[in-house]
Design an enzyme around this catalytic site. Structure first.
Site, PDB file in Angstrom:
ATOM      1  N   VAL A   8       0.867  -1.166   0.000  1.00  8.64           N
ATOM      2  CA  VAL A   8       0.000   0.000   0.000  1.00  8.64           C
ATOM      3  C   VAL A   8       0.910   1.224   0.000  1.00  8.64           C
ATOM      4  O   VAL A   8       2.098   1.118   0.276  1.00  8.64           O
ATOM      5  CB  VAL A   8      -0.970   0.026   1.207  1.00  8.64           C
ATOM      6  CG1 VAL A   8      -2.046  -1.035   1.063  1.00  8.64           C
ATOM      7  CG2 VAL A   8      -0.235  -0.129   2.521  1.00  8.64           C
ATOM      8  N   SER A   9       0.346   2.375  -0.291  1.00  9.85           N
ATOM      9  CA  SER A   9       1.174   3.563  -0.490  1.00  9.85           C
ATOM     10  C   SER A   9       1.554   4.304   0.780  1.00  9.85           C
ATOM     11  O   SER A   9       2.543   5.022   0.804  1.00  9.85           O
ATOM     12  CB  SER A   9       0.466   4.531  -1.432  1.00  9.85           C
ATOM     13  OG  SER A   9       0.284   3.909  -2.686  1.00  9.85           O
ATOM     14  N   THR A  10       0.743   4.174   1.852  1.00 10.81           N
ATOM     15  CA  THR A  10       1.027   4.942   3.056  1.00 10.81           C
ATOM     16  C   THR A  10       0.964   4.059   4.297  1.00 10.81           C
ATOM     17  O   THR A  10       0.382   2.972   4.266  1.00 10.81           O
ATOM     18  CB  THR A  10       0.019   6.099   3.251  1.00 10.81           C
ATOM     19  OG1 THR A  10      -1.276   5.546   3.505  1.00 10.81           O
ATOM     20  CG2 THR A  10      -0.029   7.013   2.032  1.00 10.81           C
ATOM     21  N   GLN A  13      -2.636   3.072   5.480  1.00 16.39           N
ATOM     22  CA  GLN A  13      -3.458   2.172   4.679  1.00 16.39           C
ATOM     23  C   GLN A  13      -3.226   0.723   5.111  1.00 16.39           C
ATOM     24  O   GLN A  13      -2.224   0.402   5.738  1.00 16.39           O
ATOM     25  CB  GLN A  13      -3.130   2.326   3.190  1.00 16.39           C
ATOM     26  CG  GLN A  13      -3.566   3.663   2.626  1.00 16.39           C
ATOM     27  CD  GLN A  13      -3.119   3.836   1.186  1.00 16.39           C
ATOM     28  OE1 GLN A  13      -1.983   3.529   0.834  1.00 16.39           O
ATOM     29  NE2 GLN A  13      -4.019   4.334   0.350  1.00 16.39           N
TER      30      GLN A  13
END
Length: 182
Positions: A8-10, A13
């Site tokens: 996931v990007s962050t 998340q």
């Protein structure tokens, strides 16, 4: 061995929805943008791969967000002698079986994903520019207190890796750099 790779990007998340009920021997999870290849868990997984292993990935955009990186990573996995499976797209790439139609599908879907990412970034930039012009955009609120910023800068000056600092304060690496630059 069977490896599951999730991304996931962050930090906030969750990878919960990825590879549900897909059994594995080892799981690797990155909470970093897929815009570039420098991801610690991806590198760890690649260094542990051996011929005959299988890598499961929920979808192609979880492995990479640009076409070149995706094609290079899949090729690297196959060159090791391992197989990679993208579950959402139902595509499998094995070192012993080259399917030109699957390769074409991967390339086309990766290009669409890359285009989508660029369009999203363009829309965000346009929205921010419009909000700034109307005086409604003041930028994001500080995520860290003054004391935390001092601690962040001390950690950086003492050679602590930016990724580690980001994890400690639950912020992104670019945010760490913005605090360092202040």
């Amino acid at each position: 061995m069977i490896f599951n790779y999730k991304r996931v990007s962050t930090l906030i998340q969750s990878t919960e929805r990825q590879l549900i009920d897909v059994p594995c021997d080892r799981e690797y999870e990155d909470k970093l943008s897929g815009k570039n290849r420098e991801r610690p868990q991806l590198e760890a997984m690649l260094s542990n791969l051996r011929a005959g292993d299988v890598v499961n990935v929920h979808s192609m955009d979880r492995l990479a967000r640009n076409t070149r990186d995706l094609l290079n990573i899949v090729e690297e996995i196959n060159n090791i002698g391992a197989t990679i499976k993208f579950h959402k797209e139902n595509l499998t790439f094995s070192p012993d079986k080259k399917d030109p139609y699957q390769e074409m599908m991967m390339t086309m879907l990766a290009a669409v994903s890359s285009l989508e990412r660029s369009l999203i970034n363009d829309r965000v930039r346009e929205g921010v520019a419009l909000a700034k012009a109307k005086g409604k955009y003041k930028g994001g609120k500080n995520k860290l207190s003054d004391e935390q910023v001092k601690e962040l800068n001390n950690l950086y000056k003492n050679g602590v890796a930016v990724a580690e600092i980001a994890r400690k304060f639950e912020i992104t690496r670019p945010t760490v750099y913005s605090y360092i630059e202040k």
